[in-house]
Design a protein around this motif. Structure first.
Motif, PDB file in Angstrom:
ATOM      1  N   UNK A  25       0.763  -1.558  -0.012  1.00  0.00           N
ATOM      2  CA  UNK A  25      -0.009   0.032  -0.054  1.00  0.00           C
ATOM      3  C   UNK A  25       0.715   1.312  -0.006  1.00  0.00           C
ATOM      4  N   UNK A  26       2.007   1.200   0.817  1.00  0.00           N
ATOM      5  CA  UNK A  26       2.866   2.513   0.879  1.00  0.00           C
ATOM      6  C   UNK A  26       3.533   2.722  -0.496  1.00  0.00           C
ATOM      7  N   UNK A  27       3.821   1.737  -1.446  1.00  0.00           N
ATOM      8  CA  UNK A  27       4.685   1.972  -2.535  1.00  0.00           C
ATOM      9  C   UNK A  27       3.662   2.300  -3.607  1.00  0.00           C
ATOM     10  N   UNK A  28       2.190   1.971  -3.561  1.00  0.00           N
ATOM     11  CA  UNK A  28       1.495   2.141  -4.566  1.00  0.00           C
ATOM     12  C   UNK A  28       1.012   3.708  -4.351  1.00  0.00           C
ATOM     13  N   UNK A  29       0.517   3.899  -2.999  1.00  0.00           N
ATOM     14  CA  UNK A  29      -0.104   5.153  -2.539  1.00  0.00           C
ATOM     15  C   UNK A  29       0.663   6.174  -2.759  1.00  0.00           C
ATOM     16  N   UNK A  30       2.074   6.091  -2.323  1.00  0.00           N
ATOM     17  CA  UNK A  30       3.173   7.156  -2.328  1.00  0.00           C
ATOM     18  C   UNK A  30       3.363   7.534  -3.913  1.00  0.00           C
ATOM     19  N   UNK A  31       3.327   6.449  -4.657  1.00  0.00           N
ATOM     20  CA  UNK A  31       3.715   6.608  -6.123  1.00  0.00           C
ATOM     21  C   UNK A  31       2.685   7.508  -6.696  1.00  0.00           C
ATOM     22  N   UNK A  32       1.369   7.058  -6.362  1.00  0.00           N
ATOM     23  CA  UNK A  32       0.004   7.749  -6.803  1.00  0.00           C
ATOM     24  C   UNK A  32       0.087   9.088  -6.563  1.00  0.00           C
ATOM     25  N   UNK A  51       0.807   7.691   5.287  1.00  0.00           N
ATOM     26  CA  UNK A  51       2.074   7.131   4.916  1.00  0.00           C
ATOM     27  C   UNK A  51       2.980   7.133   6.262  1.00  0.00           C
ATOM     28  N   UNK A  52       2.680   8.309   6.946  1.00  0.00           N
ATOM     29  CA  UNK A  52       3.454   8.065   8.449  1.00  0.00           C
ATOM     30  C   UNK A  52       3.076   7.353   9.147  1.00  0.00           C
ATOM     31  N   UNK A  53       1.985   6.804   9.408  1.00  0.00           N
ATOM     32  CA  UNK A  53       1.527   5.961  10.260  1.00  0.00           C
ATOM     33  C   UNK A  53       1.778   4.682   9.611  1.00  0.00           C
ATOM     34  N   UNK A  54       1.744   4.407   8.377  1.00  0.00           N
ATOM     35  CA  UNK A  54       2.096   3.133   7.800  1.00  0.00           C
ATOM     36  C   UNK A  54       3.757   2.984   8.134  1.00  0.00           C
ATOM     37  N   UNK A  55       4.679   3.809   8.095  1.00  0.00           N
ATOM     38  CA  UNK A  55       5.929   3.802   8.783  1.00  0.00           C
ATOM     39  C   UNK A  55       5.967   3.259  10.092  1.00  0.00           C
ATOM     40  N   UNK A  56       5.141   3.677  10.931  1.00  0.00           N
ATOM     41  CA  UNK A  56       5.007   3.296  12.423  1.00  0.00           C
ATOM     42  C   UNK A  56       4.804   1.864  12.351  1.00  0.00           C
ATOM     43  N   UNK A  57       3.712   1.372  11.631  1.00  0.00           N
ATOM     44  CA  UNK A  57       3.205   0.214  11.673  1.00  0.00           C
ATOM     45  C   UNK A  57       4.630  -0.864  11.315  1.00  0.00           C
ATOM     46  N   UNK A  58       5.051  -0.493   9.956  1.00  0.00           N
ATOM     47  CA  UNK A  58       6.023  -1.161   9.378  1.00  0.00           C
ATOM     48  C   UNK A  58       7.417  -1.423  10.398  1.00  0.00           C
ATOM     49  N   UNK A  59       7.457  -0.223  11.116  1.00  0.00           N
ATOM     50  CA  UNK A  59       8.642  -0.348  12.123  1.00  0.00           C
ATOM     51  C   UNK A  59       8.433  -1.297  13.048  1.00  0.00           C
ATOM     52  N   UNK A  60       7.234  -1.306  13.663  1.00  0.00           N
ATOM     53  CA  UNK A  60       7.028  -2.184  14.556  1.00  0.00           C
ATOM     54  C   UNK A  60       6.915  -3.579  14.383  1.00  0.00           C
ATOM     55  N   UNK A  61       6.203  -3.837  13.148  1.00  0.00           N
ATOM     56  CA  UNK A  61       6.125  -5.421  12.729  1.00  0.00           C
ATOM     57  C   UNK A  61       7.176  -5.951  12.082  1.00  0.00           C
ATOM     58  N   UNK A  62       8.188  -4.992  11.477  1.00  0.00           N
ATOM     59  CA  UNK A  62       9.357  -5.347  11.038  1.00  0.00           C
ATOM     60  C   UNK A  62      10.265  -5.610  12.236  1.00  0.00           C
ATOM     61  N   UNK A  63      10.086  -4.676  13.330  1.00  0.00           N
ATOM     62  CA  UNK A  63      11.021  -5.070  14.474  1.00  0.00           C
ATOM     63  C   UNK A  63      10.769  -6.338  15.096  1.00  0.00           C
ATOM     64  N   UNK A  64       9.192  -6.767  15.082  1.00  0.00           N
ATOM     65  CA  UNK A  64       8.822  -7.663  15.713  1.00  0.00           C
ATOM     66  C   UNK A  64       9.515  -9.006  14.864  1.00  0.00           C
ATOM     67  N   UNK A  65       9.331  -9.062  13.617  1.00  0.00           N
ATOM     68  CA  UNK A  65      10.157 -10.038  12.801  1.00  0.00           C
ATOM     69  C   UNK A  65      11.669 -10.019  12.905  1.00  0.00           C
ATOM     70  N   UNK A  66      12.137  -8.901  13.250  1.00  0.00           N
ATOM     71  CA  UNK A  66      13.686  -8.855  13.481  1.00  0.00           C
ATOM     72  C   UNK A  66      13.947  -9.612  14.962  1.00  0.00           C
ATOM     73  N   UNK A  67      13.195  -9.543  15.758  1.00  0.00           N
ATOM     74  CA  UNK A  67      13.144 -10.160  16.896  1.00  0.00           C
ATOM     75  C   UNK A  67      13.100 -11.529  16.839  1.00  0.00           C
TER      76      UNK A  67
ATOM     77  N   UNK B 236      11.623  12.538  -0.328  1.00  0.00           N
ATOM     78  CA  UNK B 236      10.539  11.542  -0.144  1.00  0.00           C
ATOM     79  C   UNK B 236       9.910  10.922  -1.328  1.00  0.00           C
ATOM     80  N   UNK B 237       9.579  11.967  -2.180  1.00  0.00           N
ATOM     81  CA  UNK B 237       9.206  11.578  -3.658  1.00  0.00           C
ATOM     82  C   UNK B 237      10.056  10.623  -4.412  1.00  0.00           C
ATOM     83  N   UNK B 238      11.194  11.022  -4.350  1.00  0.00           N
ATOM     84  CA  UNK B 238      12.406  10.255  -5.076  1.00  0.00           C
ATOM     85  C   UNK B 238      12.359   8.920  -4.526  1.00  0.00           C
ATOM     86  N   UNK B 239      12.005   8.723  -3.324  1.00  0.00           N
ATOM     87  CA  UNK B 239      11.931   7.306  -2.799  1.00  0.00           C
ATOM     88  C   UNK B 239      10.782   6.434  -3.448  1.00  0.00           C
ATOM     89  N   UNK B 240       9.612   7.349  -3.530  1.00  0.00           N
ATOM     90  CA  UNK B 240       8.295   6.636  -4.136  1.00  0.00           C
ATOM     91  C   UNK B 240       8.583   6.100  -5.216  1.00  0.00           C
TER      92      UNK B 240
END
Lengths: 165, 423
Positions: A25-32, A51-67, B236-240
């Motif tokens: 979702x992050x990649x598609x939405x940010x690109x759009x 997107x900012x909250x998506x990062x928060x979620x990715x950080x926590x779930x990625x962190x859980x995976x890393x653990x 950020x746009x470049x990243x996307x």
């Protein structure tokens, strides 16, 4: 033990599944959004917050995976100097310490969430903030569970029955 | 528990390999509690993760970097660079420096460059009759070069922590980054000439076929570097754009990576790195807040000021200090922890935060090569099955050259700031 490893395994798969969806979702939405901004000079209002909250979620779930996969950043300077058995004992200590810290963080975040629900803070356009903040206690709880699993594996390796995964 | 016993426990925990973020978190919880602040305040600070727009670039760049590392991009890139520069004296060495820079900029200083690209280039260097010691030193020293170029994550992280414009940092990094490559290339040419390394004749047909096979990857640096430097895209746009483009190209155009068989694995690997970074960052937000509250940077500043009067001495000590920090600590945590403490001091000595960023990053980059603990020495030792000692010896001439560049960059701020103020 078998039950434990299979719970661990399925928990990891669940986390990965959610991570894949969140990243997609992050990649598609940010690109759009970039396309809308640069070509049509417009943009969707909530994208930035999403997107900012998506990062928060990715950080926590990625962190859980890393653990779960022992991929957290650490300074490992003495472990290759000591025997396998001592290594396993070190792992018991480090994982137990990490688990207890994550449990404390889970408690702290539940309290944080409680006050956010109480003061009815909003994240965007009538959406309660605690919906998106829920990942903080859940994330730390997942970290705690993974660290506890790792502790049991290390204990088994330390007392010499079975290999550490 | 008094303060010193807490420090003692922390050091023990560090040494036996406890995950860093849990140690930071433990200390932060302890600090908040002993200051009488409710620990839920730690979470309030940590929630600033969702309040930092620049962070959105991190998962996307890390994912794109992992995709490139797992695909055949490195091979296509080396072929192209070889066709373009292989005909000069020291040509293949320059190819190594250029492709490694490109790769490090995309994948960060995560060791991927040495493991993937170095592993591929080392045998080729030997086959082309470069001396063994030189080749080993070259692939090891190239492991972090390019750290200053977009979309390097280290730069983004410094920008977030120091609250400096990331676009400005990238612009400031152009000349220092190129300087490093040029100096090392000059040395490689010298070795190439002295050891009479045979040259590969230049052929248009080779350039053409290499360019054709890398046709979809050539636009990448143009999109990112051109986009950011021209101000058309924000970082950020470049990243996307990068994440989207690389995904489409590697999965659907080149088909190097299979959507079902490979992509979940790449996502898992890259997001674990994201998680590991953000865990430390979130806790660091709270820890920094506490330290600032307790006026620790101010105390540190007073201490430093009472001992050091000239900015030059300060910079010299800073260089030395960062080399040691970078040698024992990984780059991301080093940036996250050390920058908030050093920044106010550097400001007091009149050092531009952008210039400080360049000094900081070049220092950490070089620290990876400093014996006895520099991480790249170990990675290289693992990858090429050589003792760490011989790697360190092979790296020595490169290390000395990089140190010279470091001092030049440190003491002549114009090298970093010229492009910025010129624009």
């Amino acid at each position: 033990m078998k039950v434990l490893t299979s719970i661990d395994h399925w928990l990891g798969r669940l986390e990965l599944g959610i991570v894949i969806i969140l990243l997609g979702m992050m990649i598609i939405i940010a690109f759009l959004q970039v396309v809308l901004r640069n070509i049509f000079s417009t943009g969707i209002e909530w994208v930035e917050i999403f997107l900012r909250h998506d990062v928060l979620w990715l950080g926590f779930l990625g962190g859980a995976l890393a653990t779960g996969n022992q991929r957290h950043i650490k300074i490992d300077s003495v472990s290759h100097l000591v025997s396998k058995r001592s290594q396993a004992i070190f792992h018991v200590i480090t994982n137990l310490f990490a688990a207890s810290i994550c449990i404390l963080l889970t408690q702290a975040s539940m309290k944080f969430l409680g006050s956010e629900i109480e003061i009815k803070s909003l994240v965007f356009d009538g959406i309660p903030a605690w919906y998106v903040e829920l990942i903080i206690p859940v994330g730390f709880a997942l970290h705690s569970i993974h660290f506890l699993f790792r502790t049991t594996y290390s204990v088994r390796a330390a007392i010499g029955s079975g290999n550490e995964r | 528990m008094n303060f010193w016993s807490v420090i003692f426990i922390i050091i023990i925990l560090l040494l036996i390999g406890t995950p860093l973020f849990t140690i930071f978190a433990g200390f932060t919880l302890y600090a908040f509690a002993s200051a009488g602040i409710d620990t839920s305040a730690v979470i309030i600070e940590l929630y600033r993760i969702a309040d930092t727009p620049m962070l959105v670039a991190i998962p996307q760049f890390i994912f794109a970097g992992c995709l490139l590392a797992e695909s055949g991009a490195s091979k296509r890139l080396v072929n192209l660079a070889q066709a373009l520069f292989g005909w000069t004296a020291g040509g293949l060495a320059i190819v190594t420096l250029l492709t490694c820079s490109f790769f490090t900029a995309f994948t960060g200083a995560s060791g991927v460059t040495i493991l993937a690209l170095g592993g591929m280039l080392y045998p080729v260097l030997l086959k082309e009759k470069y001396p063994d010691k030189f080749s080993l030193g070259l692939v090891t020293a190239s492991g972090n070069i390019g750290l200053l170029f977009p979309p390097s994550l280290a730069v983004i992280l410094y920008g977030i922590i120091a609250q400096v414009s990331i676009d400005k940092l990238y612009i400031a990094g152009v000349i220092p980054g190129i300087l490093l490559i040029v100096i090392l290339s000059a040395y490689s040419i010298r070795v190439g000439v002295m050891k009479k390394v045979p040259k590969v004749p230049f052929q248009w047909s080779k350039v053409f076929s290499a360019a054709k096979s890398a046709a979809w990857e050539i636009p990448l640096p143009i999109i990112i570097i051109g986009g950011i430097y021209s101000g058309r895209f924000t970082t950020t746009e470049a990243a996307a754009v990068t994440a989207f483009y690389v995904f489409i190209v590697e999965v659907f155009v080149y088909r190097d990576l299979h959507l079902v068989r490979d992509i979940p694995r790449v996502i898992k690997d890259s997001m674990m790195l994201v998680g590991a970074t953000i865990s430390i960052l979130g806790i660091a937000f709270a820890l920094t807040n506490y330290l600032v509250d307790q006026q620790v940077p101010q105390m540190l500043l007073d201490l430093v000021r009472s001992k050091i009067s000239s900015p030059l001495t300060f910079l010299l000590i800073l260089n030395f200090f960062l080399l040691v920090v970078g040698m024992v600590m990984e780059m991301f945590p080093a940036i996250i922890v050390v920058v908030p403490l050093i920044l106010p001091i550097a400001k007091e000595y009149g050092i531009d935060p952008v210039h400080l960023g360049i000094i900081f990053l070049v220092n950490l980059e070089i620290a990876y090569l400093v014996p006895p603990f520099g991480l790249n020495l170990f990675l290289s030792s693992l990858r090429f099955h050589k003792p760490v000692f011989s790697i360190a010896r092979a790296v020595l001439p490169f290390l000395l050259l990089e140190l010279i560049v470091l001092f030049v960059i440190t003491y002549i701020p114009q090298i970093s700031l010229w492009l910025l103020h010129g624009l």
